[in-house]
Design a protein around this motif. Structure first.
Motif, PDB file in Angstrom:
ATOM      1  N   SER A  42     -11.643   7.625   4.922  1.00  0.00           N
ATOM      2  CA  SER A  42     -11.425   6.593   4.352  1.00  0.00           C
ATOM      3  C   SER A  42      -9.783   6.483   4.279  1.00  0.00           C
ATOM      4  CB  SER A  42     -11.668   5.339   3.648  1.00  0.00           C
ATOM      5  OG  SER A  42     -11.459   5.726   2.112  1.00  0.00           O
ATOM      6  N   GLU A  43      -9.444   5.647   4.292  1.00  0.00           N
ATOM      7  CA  GLU A  43      -7.479   5.229   4.339  1.00  0.00           C
ATOM      8  C   GLU A  43      -7.209   5.440   2.966  1.00  0.00           C
ATOM      9  OE1 GLU A  43      -6.352   0.908   3.980  1.00  0.00           O
ATOM     10  OE2 GLU A  43      -8.823   0.622   3.880  1.00  0.00           O
ATOM     11  N   VAL A  44      -8.430   5.376   2.229  1.00  0.00           N
ATOM     12  CA  VAL A  44      -7.948   5.331   0.773  1.00  0.00           C
ATOM     13  C   VAL A  44      -7.908   7.376   0.135  1.00  0.00           C
ATOM     14  CG1 VAL A  44     -10.406   6.485  -0.640  1.00  0.00           C
ATOM     15  CG2 VAL A  44      -8.119   5.425  -2.017  1.00  0.00           C
ATOM     16  N   ASP A  45      -8.754   7.857   1.331  1.00  0.00           N
ATOM     17  CA  ASP A  45      -8.267  10.000   1.182  1.00  0.00           C
ATOM     18  C   ASP A  45      -7.120  10.608   1.385  1.00  0.00           C
ATOM     19  OD1 ASP A  45     -11.457  11.252   2.306  1.00  0.00           O
ATOM     20  OD2 ASP A  45     -11.190   8.845   2.425  1.00  0.00           O
ATOM     21  N   ALA A  64       3.729  25.616   1.191  1.00  0.00           N
ATOM     22  CA  ALA A  64       2.933  24.911   2.736  1.00  0.00           C
ATOM     23  C   ALA A  64       2.090  24.465   1.718  1.00  0.00           C
ATOM     24  CB  ALA A  64       2.492  26.360   3.313  1.00  0.00           C
ATOM     25  N   ILE A  65       1.647  23.196   2.857  1.00  0.00           N
ATOM     26  CA  ILE A  65       0.325  22.594   2.499  1.00  0.00           C
ATOM     27  C   ILE A  65      -0.838  22.902   3.434  1.00  0.00           C
ATOM     28  CG2 ILE A  65      -0.368  20.684   2.175  1.00  0.00           C
ATOM     29  CD1 ILE A  65       2.211  19.526   0.554  1.00  0.00           C
ATOM     30  N   LEU A  66      -2.355  22.427   3.311  1.00  0.00           N
ATOM     31  CA  LEU A  66      -2.733  22.512   3.432  1.00  0.00           C
ATOM     32  C   LEU A  66      -3.881  21.292   3.107  1.00  0.00           C
ATOM     33  CD1 LEU A  66      -4.960  23.660   5.896  1.00  0.00           C
ATOM     34  CD2 LEU A  66      -6.030  25.098   4.489  1.00  0.00           C
ATOM     35  N   GLY A  67      -3.572  20.227   3.448  1.00  0.00           N
ATOM     36  CA  GLY A  67      -4.361  18.798   3.495  1.00  0.00           C
ATOM     37  C   GLY A  67      -5.850  18.327   3.991  1.00  0.00           C
ATOM     38  N   GLU A  68      -6.710  18.116   3.176  1.00  0.00           N
ATOM     39  CA  GLU A  68      -7.763  17.744   4.316  1.00  0.00           C
ATOM     40  C   GLU A  68      -7.819  16.716   5.045  1.00  0.00           C
ATOM     41  OE1 GLU A  68     -12.759  15.809   4.463  1.00  0.00           O
ATOM     42  OE2 GLU A  68     -11.629  16.351   2.022  1.00  0.00           O
ATOM     43  N   GLU A  69      -6.716  16.243   4.574  1.00  0.00           N
ATOM     44  CA  GLU A  69      -6.550  14.656   6.083  1.00  0.00           C
ATOM     45  C   GLU A  69      -5.034  14.807   6.797  1.00  0.00           C
ATOM     46  OE1 GLU A  69      -8.986  12.649   5.802  1.00  0.00           O
ATOM     47  OE2 GLU A  69      -9.405  13.396   4.273  1.00  0.00           O
ATOM     48  N   ASP A  87      -7.938  18.699  -1.506  1.00  0.00           N
ATOM     49  CA  ASP A  87      -8.959  17.348  -1.299  1.00  0.00           C
ATOM     50  C   ASP A  87      -8.711  16.177  -1.942  1.00  0.00           C
ATOM     51  OD1 ASP A  87     -11.253  16.505  -0.382  1.00  0.00           O
ATOM     52  OD2 ASP A  87     -12.650  17.924  -0.194  1.00  0.00           O
ATOM     53  N   PRO A  88      -8.414  15.930  -1.078  1.00  0.00           N
ATOM     54  CA  PRO A  88      -7.592  14.786  -2.218  1.00  0.00           C
ATOM     55  C   PRO A  88      -8.903  14.328  -2.978  1.00  0.00           C
ATOM     56  CG  PRO A  88      -7.140  13.781  -0.194  1.00  0.00           C
ATOM     57  CD  PRO A  88      -8.048  15.472   0.107  1.00  0.00           C
ATOM     58  N   LEU A  89     -10.359  14.212  -2.173  1.00  0.00           N
ATOM     59  CA  LEU A  89     -11.544  12.905  -2.604  1.00  0.00           C
ATOM     60  C   LEU A  89     -12.521  14.277  -2.087  1.00  0.00           C
ATOM     61  CD1 LEU A  89     -13.261  10.863  -3.788  1.00  0.00           C
ATOM     62  CD2 LEU A  89     -12.443   9.410  -1.028  1.00  0.00           C
ATOM     63  N   ASP A  90     -12.819  14.730  -2.853  1.00  0.00           N
ATOM     64  CA  ASP A  90     -14.339  15.621  -2.226  1.00  0.00           C
ATOM     65  C   ASP A  90     -15.434  14.649  -3.073  1.00  0.00           C
ATOM     66  OD1 ASP A  90     -15.150  18.159  -1.304  1.00  0.00           O
ATOM     67  OD2 ASP A  90     -16.146  18.094  -3.651  1.00  0.00           O
ATOM     68  N   GLY A  91     -16.473  14.749  -1.880  1.00  0.00           N
ATOM     69  CA  GLY A  91     -17.557  14.159  -2.372  1.00  0.00           C
ATOM     70  C   GLY A  91     -17.003  11.961  -1.660  1.00  0.00           C
ATOM     71  N   THR A  92     -16.712  12.459  -0.602  1.00  0.00           N
ATOM     72  CA  THR A  92     -15.898  11.181   0.325  1.00  0.00           C
ATOM     73  C   THR A  92     -17.319   9.591   0.059  1.00  0.00           C
ATOM     74  OG1 THR A  92     -13.677  11.855   1.279  1.00  0.00           O
ATOM     75  CG2 THR A  92     -15.137   9.739   2.217  1.00  0.00           C
ATOM     76  N   SER A  93     -18.523  10.540   0.542  1.00  0.00           N
ATOM     77  CA  SER A  93     -19.562   9.849   1.281  1.00  0.00           C
ATOM     78  C   SER A  93     -20.155   8.344  -1.046  1.00  0.00           C
ATOM     79  CB  SER A  93     -20.467  10.691   1.615  1.00  0.00           C
ATOM     80  OG  SER A  93     -21.551   9.947   1.989  1.00  0.00           O
ATOM     81  N   ASN A  94     -20.195   9.599  -1.245  1.00  0.00           N
ATOM     82  CA  ASN A  94     -20.462   9.139  -2.135  1.00  0.00           C
ATOM     83  C   ASN A  94     -19.518   8.073  -2.891  1.00  0.00           C
ATOM     84  OD1 ASN A  94     -22.152  11.581  -3.090  1.00  0.00           O
ATOM     85  ND2 ASN A  94     -21.233  12.563  -4.141  1.00  0.00           N
ATOM     86  N   TYR A  95     -18.469   8.234  -2.524  1.00  0.00           N
ATOM     87  CA  TYR A  95     -17.513   7.524  -3.641  1.00  0.00           C
ATOM     88  C   TYR A  95     -17.591   5.901  -3.120  1.00  0.00           C
ATOM     89  CZ  TYR A  95     -12.948   5.566  -4.292  1.00  0.00           C
ATOM     90  OH  TYR A  95     -11.674   4.455  -4.067  1.00  0.00           O
TER      91      TYR A  95
END
Length: 276
Positions: A42-45, A64-69, A87-95
Protein backbone atom coordinates in the motif's frame (compact mmCIF):
# COMPACT_ATOMS: atom_id res chain seq x y z
CA UNK A 1 25.00 0.21 25.35
CA UNK A 2 23.81 0.12 21.74
CA UNK A 3 26.31 0.57 18.91
CA UNK A 4 26.16 3.97 17.13
CA UNK A 5 24.82 2.34 13.96
CA UNK A 6 22.07 0.66 15.96
CA UNK A 7 21.06 3.98 17.49
CA UNK A 8 20.67 5.36 13.97
CA UNK A 9 18.63 2.32 12.98
CA UNK A 10 16.40 2.59 16.03
CA UNK A 11 15.64 6.22 15.21
CA UNK A 12 14.84 5.25 11.61
CA UNK A 13 12.69 2.28 12.67
CA UNK A 14 10.70 4.46 15.05
CA UNK A 15 10.18 7.04 12.29
CA UNK A 16 8.82 4.32 10.02
CA UNK A 17 6.73 2.89 12.84
CA UNK A 18 5.15 6.28 13.52
CA UNK A 19 4.03 6.48 9.89
CA UNK A 20 2.42 3.05 10.17
CA UNK A 21 0.67 3.94 13.41
CA UNK A 22 -0.73 7.17 11.96
CA UNK A 23 -2.34 5.36 9.05
CA UNK A 24 -3.57 2.18 10.74
CA UNK A 25 -7.01 3.61 11.55
CA UNK A 26 -7.80 4.68 7.99
CA UNK A 27 -7.07 1.47 6.12
CA UNK A 28 -10.14 1.87 3.90
CA UNK A 29 -8.59 5.02 2.40
CA UNK A 30 -5.25 3.45 1.45
CA UNK A 31 -4.31 2.74 -2.16
CA UNK A 32 -3.39 -0.95 -2.36
CA UNK A 33 -1.53 -2.60 -5.25
CA UNK A 34 -0.93 -6.29 -5.98
CA UNK A 35 2.81 -6.57 -6.69
CA UNK A 36 2.53 -10.26 -7.46
CA UNK A 37 -0.31 -12.73 -7.08
CA UNK A 38 -1.58 -12.38 -3.48
CA UNK A 39 1.40 -10.17 -2.58
CA UNK A 40 0.16 -6.71 -1.67
CA UNK A 41 1.60 -3.32 -0.81
CA UNK A 42 0.00 0.00 0.00
CA UNK A 43 1.00 3.62 -0.12
CA UNK A 44 1.81 3.44 3.59
CA UNK A 45 4.61 0.92 2.87
CA UNK A 46 6.24 3.49 0.62
CA UNK A 47 5.70 6.37 3.05
CA UNK A 48 7.24 4.38 5.90
CA UNK A 49 10.22 3.42 3.75
CA UNK A 50 10.75 7.07 2.78
CA UNK A 51 10.79 8.09 6.45
CA UNK A 52 13.28 5.33 7.26
CA UNK A 53 15.59 6.18 4.36
CA UNK A 54 15.55 9.86 5.28
CA UNK A 55 17.01 9.04 8.70
CA UNK A 56 19.52 6.53 7.37
CA UNK A 57 20.72 8.83 4.58
CA UNK A 58 21.15 11.66 7.06
CA UNK A 59 23.56 9.52 9.09
CA UNK A 60 25.31 7.56 6.32
CA UNK A 61 24.68 9.01 2.85
CA UNK A 62 27.34 6.82 1.22
CA UNK A 63 25.79 3.48 2.16
CA UNK A 64 23.75 1.55 -0.39
CA UNK A 65 20.12 0.67 0.26
CA UNK A 66 18.02 -2.39 -0.51
CA UNK A 67 14.39 -1.69 0.30
CA UNK A 68 11.33 -3.82 -0.33
CA UNK A 69 9.52 -0.92 -1.98
CA UNK A 70 12.33 1.15 -3.52
CA UNK A 71 14.64 -1.69 -4.54
CA UNK A 72 18.41 -1.28 -4.74
CA UNK A 73 19.90 2.22 -4.49
CA UNK A 74 23.54 3.25 -4.55
CA UNK A 75 25.10 5.54 -1.98
CA UNK A 76 25.98 9.12 -2.82
CA UNK A 77 29.45 8.00 -3.92
CA UNK A 78 28.33 4.99 -5.90
CA UNK A 79 28.67 1.33 -4.88
CA UNK A 80 29.37 0.63 -1.21
CA UNK A 81 30.46 -2.39 0.82
CA UNK A 82 27.70 -1.47 3.30
CA UNK A 83 23.99 -1.84 2.58
CA UNK A 84 20.91 -0.89 4.60
CA UNK A 85 18.34 -3.67 4.07
CA UNK A 86 14.85 -2.35 4.79
CA UNK A 87 11.41 -3.86 5.19
CA UNK A 88 9.26 -0.88 6.18
CA UNK A 89 6.25 -3.07 6.95
CA UNK A 90 6.76 -6.79 7.44
CA UNK A 91 3.30 -8.26 7.77
CA UNK A 92 1.56 -6.05 5.21
CA UNK A 93 -1.38 -8.44 4.84
CA UNK A 94 -1.91 -8.38 8.61
CA UNK A 95 -1.74 -4.59 8.60
CA UNK A 96 -4.24 -4.22 5.76
CA UNK A 97 -6.69 -6.58 7.47
CA UNK A 98 -6.40 -4.80 10.81
CA UNK A 99 -4.57 -7.72 12.44
CA UNK A 100 -2.24 -6.24 15.08
CA UNK A 101 0.93 -8.16 14.22
CA UNK A 102 3.48 -6.41 12.01
CA UNK A 103 6.80 -4.64 12.35
CA UNK A 104 9.65 -2.62 10.85
CA UNK A 105 12.80 -4.58 10.01
CA UNK A 106 16.23 -3.03 9.36
CA UNK A 107 19.68 -4.51 8.91
CA UNK A 108 23.07 -3.07 8.06
CA UNK A 109 25.01 -5.57 5.97
CA UNK A 110 28.69 -5.66 5.09
CA UNK A 111 28.75 -7.52 1.81
CA UNK A 112 26.29 -10.41 2.16
CA UNK A 113 26.29 -10.60 5.96
CA UNK A 114 24.41 -8.52 8.57
CA UNK A 115 26.42 -6.45 11.05
CA UNK A 116 23.57 -4.83 12.96
CA UNK A 117 19.85 -5.54 13.21
CA UNK A 118 16.67 -3.87 14.44
CA UNK A 119 13.16 -5.31 14.46
CA UNK A 120 10.62 -2.86 15.90
CA UNK A 121 7.07 -3.80 16.85
CA UNK A 122 5.33 -0.41 17.31
CA UNK A 123 2.09 -1.85 18.72
CA UNK A 124 3.84 -3.59 21.60
CA UNK A 125 6.71 -1.08 21.77
CA UNK A 126 9.12 -4.02 21.54
CA UNK A 127 12.55 -3.25 20.13
CA UNK A 128 14.74 -6.20 19.17
CA UNK A 129 18.38 -5.29 18.45
CA UNK A 130 21.59 -7.15 17.71
CA UNK A 131 25.17 -6.44 16.68
CA UNK A 132 27.55 -9.08 15.40
CA UNK A 133 29.51 -10.51 18.30
CA UNK A 134 27.59 -8.50 20.92
CA UNK A 135 24.46 -10.58 21.49
CA UNK A 136 20.76 -9.88 20.97
CA UNK A 137 18.46 -7.74 23.10
CA UNK A 138 14.77 -7.04 23.59
CA UNK A 139 14.28 -3.53 24.93
CA UNK A 140 17.99 -3.58 25.88
CA UNK A 141 17.72 -6.80 27.92
CA UNK A 142 19.69 -9.81 26.70
CA UNK A 143 17.67 -12.61 25.08
CA UNK A 144 18.52 -16.20 24.20
CA UNK A 145 16.95 -18.89 22.06
CA UNK A 146 14.98 -21.57 23.88
CA UNK A 147 16.67 -24.56 25.53
CA UNK A 148 14.29 -27.19 24.17
CA UNK A 149 16.17 -30.36 23.28
CA UNK A 150 13.93 -31.87 20.56
CA UNK A 151 10.64 -31.49 18.71
CA UNK A 152 8.57 -32.94 21.57
CA UNK A 153 6.38 -30.11 22.81
CA UNK A 154 8.04 -27.57 20.52
CA UNK A 155 6.32 -24.38 19.41
CA UNK A 156 7.16 -23.89 15.74
CA UNK A 157 6.49 -21.04 13.32
CA UNK A 158 6.17 -21.17 9.55
CA UNK A 159 4.67 -19.31 6.61
CA UNK A 160 2.84 -20.02 3.36
CA UNK A 161 4.32 -17.61 0.85
CA UNK A 162 2.03 -17.07 -2.17
CA UNK A 163 4.93 -17.64 -4.55
CA UNK A 164 5.51 -21.09 -2.99
CA UNK A 165 2.02 -22.55 -3.39
CA UNK A 166 3.31 -24.99 -6.02
CA UNK A 167 5.11 -26.80 -3.18
CA UNK A 168 2.18 -26.60 -0.77
CA UNK A 169 1.42 -30.33 -0.82
CA UNK A 170 5.00 -31.12 0.20
CA UNK A 171 4.86 -28.49 2.93
CA UNK A 172 1.59 -29.87 4.32
CA UNK A 173 3.03 -33.40 4.31
CA UNK A 174 5.93 -32.06 6.38
CA UNK A 175 3.54 -30.34 8.79
CA UNK A 176 1.60 -33.58 9.29
CA UNK A 177 4.79 -35.27 10.48
CA UNK A 178 5.79 -32.35 12.70
CA UNK A 179 2.39 -32.22 14.40
CA UNK A 180 2.87 -35.75 15.72
CA UNK A 181 5.53 -34.40 18.08
CA UNK A 182 5.37 -30.60 18.23
CA UNK A 183 2.96 -28.81 20.53
CA UNK A 184 1.78 -26.56 17.72
CA UNK A 185 2.71 -24.61 14.61
CA UNK A 186 2.03 -20.89 14.30
CA UNK A 187 1.61 -18.91 11.07
CA UNK A 188 1.79 -15.29 12.23
CA UNK A 189 2.27 -13.49 8.90
CA UNK A 190 5.55 -11.73 9.72
CA UNK A 191 8.85 -13.49 9.07
CA UNK A 192 10.82 -10.75 10.82
CA UNK A 193 8.79 -11.10 14.02
CA UNK A 194 8.92 -14.89 13.80
CA UNK A 195 12.72 -14.71 13.81
CA UNK A 196 12.77 -12.10 16.57
CA UNK A 197 10.51 -14.33 18.66
CA UNK A 198 12.78 -17.32 18.04
CA UNK A 199 15.69 -15.19 19.26
CA UNK A 200 13.70 -14.31 22.39
CA UNK A 201 12.77 -17.95 23.07
CA UNK A 202 9.06 -17.46 22.39
CA UNK A 203 9.18 -19.94 19.51
CA UNK A 204 11.55 -22.89 19.36
CA UNK A 205 12.13 -22.76 15.60
CA UNK A 206 10.94 -21.17 12.38
CA UNK A 207 11.01 -22.42 8.80
CA UNK A 208 9.70 -20.96 5.57
CA UNK A 209 10.37 -20.87 1.86
CA UNK A 210 9.88 -17.92 -0.46
CA UNK A 211 11.39 -15.35 1.89
CA UNK A 212 13.16 -12.25 0.59
CA UNK A 213 16.37 -10.64 1.95
CA UNK A 214 14.48 -7.73 3.54
CA UNK A 215 12.15 -10.18 5.33
CA UNK A 216 14.98 -11.93 7.15
CA UNK A 217 18.18 -9.84 7.15
CA UNK A 218 17.63 -8.48 10.67
CA UNK A 219 16.07 -11.67 12.04
CA UNK A 220 18.96 -13.85 10.88
CA UNK A 221 21.41 -11.83 12.97
CA UNK A 222 19.04 -11.75 15.96
CA UNK A 223 18.83 -15.54 16.01
CA UNK A 224 22.57 -16.00 15.58
CA UNK A 225 23.40 -13.53 18.32
CA UNK A 226 20.84 -15.17 20.62
CA UNK A 227 22.76 -18.43 20.34
CA UNK A 228 20.74 -20.02 17.55
CA UNK A 229 21.48 -21.43 14.13
CA UNK A 230 20.26 -20.36 10.71
CA UNK A 231 20.41 -22.51 7.58
CA UNK A 232 18.53 -23.81 4.58
CA UNK A 233 16.25 -26.85 4.52
CA UNK A 234 19.17 -29.25 4.22
CA UNK A 235 21.03 -27.64 7.10
CA UNK A 236 23.61 -25.66 5.12
CA UNK A 237 24.50 -22.32 6.72
CA UNK A 238 23.02 -19.37 4.88
CA UNK A 239 22.67 -15.59 5.09
CA UNK A 240 20.04 -13.11 3.89
CA UNK A 241 21.73 -12.24 0.61
CA UNK A 242 22.44 -15.90 -0.17
CA UNK A 243 18.76 -16.65 0.39
CA UNK A 244 17.90 -14.21 -2.40
CA UNK A 245 19.72 -16.45 -4.88
CA UNK A 246 18.75 -19.86 -3.46
CA UNK A 247 16.16 -22.27 -4.82
CA UNK A 248 12.88 -21.45 -3.13
CA UNK A 249 14.60 -18.98 -0.78
CA UNK A 250 14.52 -21.43 2.15
CA UNK A 251 15.21 -20.52 5.76
CA UNK A 252 15.30 -22.58 8.94
CA UNK A 253 16.18 -21.01 12.30
CA UNK A 254 16.14 -21.98 15.96
CA UNK A 255 18.29 -23.49 18.66
CA UNK A 256 20.83 -26.10 17.58
CA UNK A 257 18.99 -29.24 18.70
CA UNK A 258 15.52 -28.31 17.49
CA UNK A 259 16.76 -27.10 14.09
CA UNK A 260 18.66 -30.35 13.66
CA UNK A 261 15.52 -32.37 14.37
CA UNK A 262 13.36 -30.07 12.23
CA UNK A 263 15.76 -30.25 9.31
CA UNK A 264 15.65 -34.07 9.43
CA UNK A 265 11.84 -34.04 9.20
CA UNK A 266 11.92 -31.53 6.34
CA UNK A 267 14.21 -33.91 4.44
CA UNK A 268 12.58 -37.23 5.40
CA UNK A 269 9.06 -35.94 4.62
CA UNK A 270 10.12 -35.03 1.07
CA UNK A 271 9.69 -31.29 1.53
CA UNK A 272 13.36 -30.51 0.92
CA UNK A 273 13.32 -32.57 -2.26
CA UNK A 274 10.61 -30.30 -3.66
CA UNK A 275 13.33 -27.69 -4.20
CA UNK A 276 15.72 -29.97 -6.12
Amino acid sequence: MLAPAVNVMVKAARAGGNVLLRHMHRLDALNVVEKERMDYASEVDGLAEEAIIKELRRANPDYAILGEEGGAQKGNRGPSRYTWVIDPLDGTSNYLHGIPHWCVSLALCEGPEPLHAVVFDPLRNELFTASRGAGAQLNEKRVRVSERKDLAGAMLATGFAPRERKRLDAQLDCLKVLMREAEDVRRTGSAALDLAWVAAGRCDAYFEAGVQPWDIAAGVLLVREAGGRVGDFRGAATGPMHVAMGAGRQLLAGNLKVTDALQKVIVSSGYAAAFD
